[in-house]
Every structure is written in C-alpha cells, then in structure tokens.
Design a protein around this motif. Structure first.
Motif, PDB file in Angstrom:
ATOM      1  N   GLY A 162       0.818  -1.211  -0.059  1.00 48.49           N
ATOM      2  CA  GLY A 162      -0.016  -0.067  -0.004  1.00 48.49           C
ATOM      3  C   GLY A 162       0.868   1.210  -0.082  1.00 48.49           C
ATOM      4  O   GLY A 162       2.044   1.392  -0.337  1.00 48.49           O
ATOM      5  N   PRO A 163       0.349   2.482   0.121  1.00 45.28           N
ATOM      6  CA  PRO A 163       1.191   3.587   0.213  1.00 45.28           C
ATOM      7  C   PRO A 163       2.045   3.639   1.154  1.00 45.28           C
ATOM      8  O   PRO A 163       1.585   3.180   2.306  1.00 45.28           O
ATOM      9  CB  PRO A 163      -0.123   4.631   0.253  1.00 45.28           C
ATOM     10  N   ILE A 164       2.828   4.580   1.066  1.00 46.49           N
ATOM     11  CA  ILE A 164       4.200   4.562   2.392  1.00 46.49           C
ATOM     12  C   ILE A 164       3.766   5.881   2.998  1.00 46.49           C
ATOM     13  O   ILE A 164       3.508   6.870   2.679  1.00 46.49           O
ATOM     14  CB  ILE A 164       5.399   4.746   1.790  1.00 46.49           C
ATOM     15  N   THR A 165       3.138   5.510   4.379  1.00 50.66           N
ATOM     16  CA  THR A 165       2.433   6.486   5.001  1.00 50.66           C
ATOM     17  C   THR A 165       2.605   6.260   6.689  1.00 50.66           C
ATOM     18  O   THR A 165       2.521   5.286   7.213  1.00 50.66           O
ATOM     19  CB  THR A 165       0.785   6.755   4.861  1.00 50.66           C
ATOM     20  N   PRO A 166       2.878   7.342   7.179  1.00 52.66           N
ATOM     21  CA  PRO A 166       3.026   7.290   8.876  1.00 52.66           C
ATOM     22  C   PRO A 166       1.667   6.833   9.534  1.00 52.66           C
ATOM     23  O   PRO A 166       1.739   6.417  10.647  1.00 52.66           O
ATOM     24  CB  PRO A 166       3.591   8.492   9.403  1.00 52.66           C
ATOM     25  N   ARG A 167       0.452   6.798   8.680  1.00 56.42           N
ATOM     26  CA  ARG A 167      -0.615   6.178   9.373  1.00 56.42           C
ATOM     27  C   ARG A 167      -0.541   4.691   9.424  1.00 56.42           C
ATOM     28  O   ARG A 167      -1.371   4.067  10.057  1.00 56.42           O
ATOM     29  CB  ARG A 167      -1.790   6.593   8.257  1.00 56.42           C
ATOM     30  N   LEU A 168       0.342   4.074   8.349  1.00 56.31           N
ATOM     31  CA  LEU A 168       0.459   2.526   8.875  1.00 56.31           C
ATOM     32  C   LEU A 168       2.108   2.451   8.863  1.00 56.31           C
ATOM     33  O   LEU A 168       2.957   2.381   7.898  1.00 56.31           O
ATOM     34  CB  LEU A 168       0.296   1.934   7.302  1.00 56.31           C
ATOM     35  N   PRO A 169       2.969   2.642  10.049  1.00 53.18           N
ATOM     36  CA  PRO A 169       4.253   2.829  10.203  1.00 53.18           C
ATOM     37  C   PRO A 169       4.961   1.417   9.524  1.00 53.18           C
ATOM     38  O   PRO A 169       6.098   2.153   8.949  1.00 53.18           O
ATOM     39  CB  PRO A 169       4.429   2.775  11.702  1.00 53.18           C
ATOM     40  N   ALA A 170       4.579   0.412   9.344  1.00 50.56           N
ATOM     41  CA  ALA A 170       5.396  -0.700   8.658  1.00 50.56           C
ATOM     42  C   ALA A 170       5.576  -0.342   7.367  1.00 50.56           C
ATOM     43  O   ALA A 170       6.523  -0.822   6.853  1.00 50.56           O
ATOM     44  CB  ALA A 170       4.915  -2.089   9.147  1.00 50.56           C
ATOM     45  N   SER A 171       4.842   0.567   6.802  1.00 47.49           N
ATOM     46  CA  SER A 171       4.957   0.762   5.156  1.00 47.49           C
ATOM     47  C   SER A 171       6.140   1.192   4.855  1.00 47.49           C
ATOM     48  O   SER A 171       6.593   1.331   3.746  1.00 47.49           O
ATOM     49  CB  SER A 171       3.539   1.558   4.682  1.00 47.49           C
ATOM     50  N   ILE A 172       6.972   1.880   5.722  1.00 49.10           N
ATOM     51  CA  ILE A 172       8.212   2.524   5.815  1.00 49.10           C
ATOM     52  C   ILE A 172       9.224   1.639   5.300  1.00 49.10           C
ATOM     53  O   ILE A 172      10.302   1.954   4.529  1.00 49.10           O
ATOM     54  CB  ILE A 172       8.643   3.334   6.979  1.00 49.10           C
ATOM     55  N   LEU A 173       8.912   0.389   5.703  1.00 49.79           N
ATOM     56  CA  LEU A 173       9.988  -0.819   5.348  1.00 49.79           C
ATOM     57  C   LEU A 173      10.192  -1.004   3.906  1.00 49.79           C
ATOM     58  O   LEU A 173      11.169  -1.478   3.227  1.00 49.79           O
ATOM     59  CB  LEU A 173       9.667  -2.150   5.893  1.00 49.79           C
ATOM     60  N   GLN A 174       9.097  -0.525   3.032  1.00 49.05           N
ATOM     61  CA  GLN A 174       9.157  -0.350   1.408  1.00 49.05           C
ATOM     62  C   GLN A 174      10.530   0.365   0.976  1.00 49.05           C
ATOM     63  O   GLN A 174      11.031  -0.212  -0.115  1.00 49.05           O
ATOM     64  CB  GLN A 174       7.933   0.119   0.745  1.00 49.05           C
ATOM     65  N   LEU A 175      10.938   1.029   1.904  1.00 43.43           N
ATOM     66  CA  LEU A 175      11.995   1.950   1.457  1.00 43.43           C
ATOM     67  C   LEU A 175      13.510   1.371   1.878  1.00 43.43           C
ATOM     68  O   LEU A 175      14.686   1.898   1.566  1.00 43.43           O
ATOM     69  CB  LEU A 175      11.919   3.438   1.953  1.00 43.43           C
ATOM     70  N   HIS A 176      13.220   0.441   2.326  1.00 43.28           N
ATOM     71  CA  HIS A 176      14.533  -0.400   2.786  1.00 43.28           C
ATOM     72  C   HIS A 176      14.969  -1.347   1.871  1.00 43.28           C
ATOM     73  O   HIS A 176      14.119  -2.227   1.266  1.00 43.28           O
ATOM     74  CB  HIS A 176      14.479  -1.166   4.149  1.00 43.28           C
ATOM     75  N   ARG A 177      16.100  -1.653   1.772  1.00 40.03           N
ATOM     76  CA  ARG A 177      16.648  -2.456   0.610  1.00 40.03           C
ATOM     77  C   ARG A 177      16.842  -4.284   0.980  1.00 40.03           C
ATOM     78  O   ARG A 177      17.058  -4.737  -0.038  1.00 40.03           O
ATOM     79  CB  ARG A 177      17.903  -1.873  -0.339  1.00 40.03           C
ATOM     80  N   ASP A 178      16.847  -4.257   2.165  1.00 44.90           N
ATOM     81  CA  ASP A 178      17.074  -5.657   2.481  1.00 44.90           C
ATOM     82  C   ASP A 178      16.010  -6.135   3.491  1.00 44.90           C
ATOM     83  O   ASP A 178      16.251  -6.225   4.767  1.00 44.90           O
ATOM     84  CB  ASP A 178      18.221  -5.932   3.073  1.00 44.90           C
ATOM     85  N   VAL A 179      14.708  -6.263   3.085  1.00 43.26           N
ATOM     86  CA  VAL A 179      13.699  -6.549   4.095  1.00 43.26           C
ATOM     87  C   VAL A 179      13.135  -8.072   3.638  1.00 43.26           C
ATOM     88  O   VAL A 179      12.575  -8.253   2.412  1.00 43.26           O
ATOM     89  CB  VAL A 179      12.573  -5.552   4.223  1.00 43.26           C
ATOM     90  N   VAL A 180      13.058  -8.886   4.613  1.00 47.21           N
ATOM     91  CA  VAL A 180      12.259 -10.359   4.234  1.00 47.21           C
ATOM     92  C   VAL A 180      11.233 -10.216   4.991  1.00 47.21           C
ATOM     93  O   VAL A 180      11.110 -10.022   6.513  1.00 47.21           O
ATOM     94  CB  VAL A 180      13.201 -11.593   4.083  1.00 47.21           C
ATOM     95  N   VAL A 181       9.948 -10.370   4.471  1.00 51.20           N
ATOM     96  CA  VAL A 181       8.647 -10.562   5.336  1.00 51.20           C
ATOM     97  C   VAL A 181       8.331 -12.105   5.331  1.00 51.20           C
ATOM     98  O   VAL A 181       8.105 -12.748   4.131  1.00 51.20           O
ATOM     99  CB  VAL A 181       7.532  -9.909   4.743  1.00 51.20           C
ATOM    100  N   LEU A 182       8.453 -12.838   6.337  1.00 55.22           N
ATOM    101  CA  LEU A 182       8.095 -14.228   6.606  1.00 55.22           C
ATOM    102  C   LEU A 182       6.760 -14.218   7.092  1.00 55.22           C
ATOM    103  O   LEU A 182       6.265 -13.873   8.187  1.00 55.22           O
ATOM    104  CB  LEU A 182       8.824 -14.757   7.527  1.00 55.22           C
ATOM    105  N   TRP A 183       5.550 -14.798   6.585  1.00 57.51           N
ATOM    106  CA  TRP A 183       4.151 -14.849   6.730  1.00 57.51           C
ATOM    107  C   TRP A 183       3.655 -16.416   6.775  1.00 57.51           C
ATOM    108  O   TRP A 183       4.270 -17.219   5.881  1.00 57.51           O
ATOM    109  CB  TRP A 183       3.407 -14.039   5.701  1.00 57.51           C
ATOM    110  N   SER A 184       2.943 -16.715   7.766  1.00 51.29           N
ATOM    111  CA  SER A 184       2.271 -18.143   7.886  1.00 51.29           C
ATOM    112  C   SER A 184       0.806 -17.665   8.419  1.00 51.29           C
ATOM    113  O   SER A 184       0.472 -16.832   9.209  1.00 51.29           O
ATOM    114  CB  SER A 184       2.938 -18.946   8.806  1.00 51.29           C
ATOM    115  N   GLU A 185       0.066 -18.553   7.825  1.00 51.65           N
ATOM    116  CA  GLU A 185      -1.659 -18.044   7.949  1.00 51.65           C
ATOM    117  C   GLU A 185      -1.912 -18.626   9.379  1.00 51.65           C
ATOM    118  O   GLU A 185      -2.805 -18.211  10.214  1.00 51.65           O
ATOM    119  CB  GLU A 185      -2.305 -18.949   7.132  1.00 51.65           C
ATOM    120  N   ASN A 186      -1.123 -19.552  10.119  1.00 55.08           N
ATOM    121  CA  ASN A 186      -1.409 -20.201  11.337  1.00 55.08           C
ATOM    122  C   ASN A 186      -0.075 -20.075  12.186  1.00 55.08           C
ATOM    123  O   ASN A 186       1.029 -19.987  11.672  1.00 55.08           O
ATOM    124  CB  ASN A 186      -2.057 -21.492  11.327  1.00 55.08           C
TER     125      ASN A 186
END
Ligand code: F6R
Length: 236
Positions: A212-236
């Motif tokens: 989504g948009p990079i906005t302080p209303r959703l603080p984690a969105s700032i991570l889009q600007l970092h060049r080495d981020v891995v998001v690990l996700w599991s449904e459960n």
C-alpha cells in the motif's frame, strides 16, 4: 521487499532463526536487533535449540531491543527485559552486559531515549533487525501518526495496541499507557530486516504495509524503502 509464505508458524520460525544464525556465523560479533511479543517466540525457541544442539554461539553478539513499557522494571513479568531473559537470554550464551533494552523506569525517559540512540550509533547500527507488526501497523512501538519519528522516543500507546496486548496482563487497565521505543531511524538503519507475522488477523495490515502507500498512518509501510527486508508470513 521479499515476502515468503509458510505452511506453519514452525516453518516460519525455522526460516527466521536460520537468517539470524547466518548473520551470527558470518559475523560472530554482530549486533542483533530484537523484538518481543508473541510473533518472535518460535524464532527464539529455534535459536535456543540451535545453540543447544548445533553450537550456535551468541558469546560475542550484542543485542539491542526495540522497546520497553514505560513504568515497568526489568523484573516485572510483563516487561520486555523479562521477556527477553525468559525466551532467549537465559537459554543461550549471550553476555548480559551486551544486551540492551530501554529502561522503562528511567528517572529521565527523554535522556534514556537519547542515550539509547547514542549507544545504537556507537555500535554502528544493527546487522539484522527482527520485527513483528502490530494490528495497527506499528513496528517497535512506532504508532500510527502524522509523521514518522526518527529517534528513540516515549510514545502514547494506541488504544488498539493496549487492547491487543491486554492478553498478556490481568486486564486492559494494567497495560502501561506509554512505552519507550526505538524510532524509525534505528529500525531503518539495520543492514537487514526480518519481519515475522502469522495468523489471518494480521493479513490485511501486512498486505497494506507491503504494497500500500508509504504513510506514517501505517508505520510498517516505511519498510518498503529499505533495501533488504524479508517478510515471513504464515496463516497459522
Ligand atoms: C515488540 C514490538 C511490537 C510487536 C507487535 C506484534 O517488541 O516491537 O511491534 O512486534 O506488537 O506483537 P505480537 O507479535 O504479540 O502480535
């Protein structure tokens, strides 16, 4: 930003711990940025297992935690210092003198925050930063607001955070209303970031943070600007 999806939180934890262990192996005197909450517990369990069974050593590592509740001392069972002791520090060979968590009972919280940033700078930032994400999109305790805050600071916890974290306390009334948190400067200064999240309830906020948009209303969105981020996700 790379997003990886796992079939179970155990698989996710193995991946997160593997990334952190690789950083430690490549640089035994690395600086680990650590998080608390329910999300990293499996990762800490796996790191403790790797220490026990595979000889992974934290002896030369330094750790810097993201945050601490204002008003809780490190001996309070819900303090983040206590959490770290329980879930990681007591289970590995890290030198306690090189584990840093903001002091929740500092007489002068602003001075404590400034000293925390000075320490982080003296350490040269973190080599790897582990993150969870709050239901309101916070990272550390950087809550939604009008602007991203760069420095470590005292923050008023969002009602959503107080409600979400009430599960760790006898009641919501007991959740501290404020915390000391590393700011976005410290988090974004990490050389590598690993964000772990599981459970369907986190899906929407995670998707918004990732694409989504990079906005302080959703603080984690700032991570889009970092060049080495891995998001690990599991449904459960
Ligand atoms: C804790 C922290 C928070 C948590 C977030 C998610 O150090 O920085 O941002 O990561 O509140 O918490 P859980 O994992 O309990 O859902």
């Amino acid at each position: 930003m790379t997003v990886k999806t796992f079939g179970s939180s155990a698989d996710l934890a193995r991946e997160a711990a593997g990334i952190i262990a690789s950083v430690i192996c490549a640089k035994p005197d690395c600086v680990l940025g650590l998080a608390t909450g329910s999300s990293p517990i499996g990762t800490y369990d796996e790191l403790a297992r790797m220490h026990r069974e595979e000889g992974l050593s934290f002896a030369r590592c330094t750790s810097v935690n993201l945050d601490e509740y204002k008003g809780l001392s490190g001996t309070h069972p819900q303090s983040y210092r206590f959490f770290m002791e329980e879930h990681l520090f007591s289970r590995v060979d890290i030198d306690r003198a090189r584990t840093f968590v903001p002091c929740g009972t500092a007489d002068d919280p602003a001075a404590e925050c400034a000293a925390y940033d000075a320490r982080l700078e003296a350490l040269g930032g973190t080599d790897v930063q582990l993150l969870g994400i709050g239901p309101d999109g916070h990272i550390g305790f950087n809550e939604p607001g009008d602007a991203f805050v760069k420095e470590t600071h005292v923050v008023d916890l969002d009602p959503t955070t107080i409600e979400a974290n009430a599960r760790f306390f006898a009641s919501a009334a007991e959740v501290p209303r404020q915390a000391l948190t590393m700011g976005m400067g410290g988090i974004m200064g990490a050389r590598k970031i690993v964000l772990v999240a599981s459970g369907a309830a986190k899906k929407a906020v995670l998707d918004a943070a990732v694409s989504g948009p990079i906005t302080p209303r959703l603080p984690a969105s700032i991570l889009q600007l970092h060049r080495d981020v891995v998001v690990l996700w599991s449904e459960n």
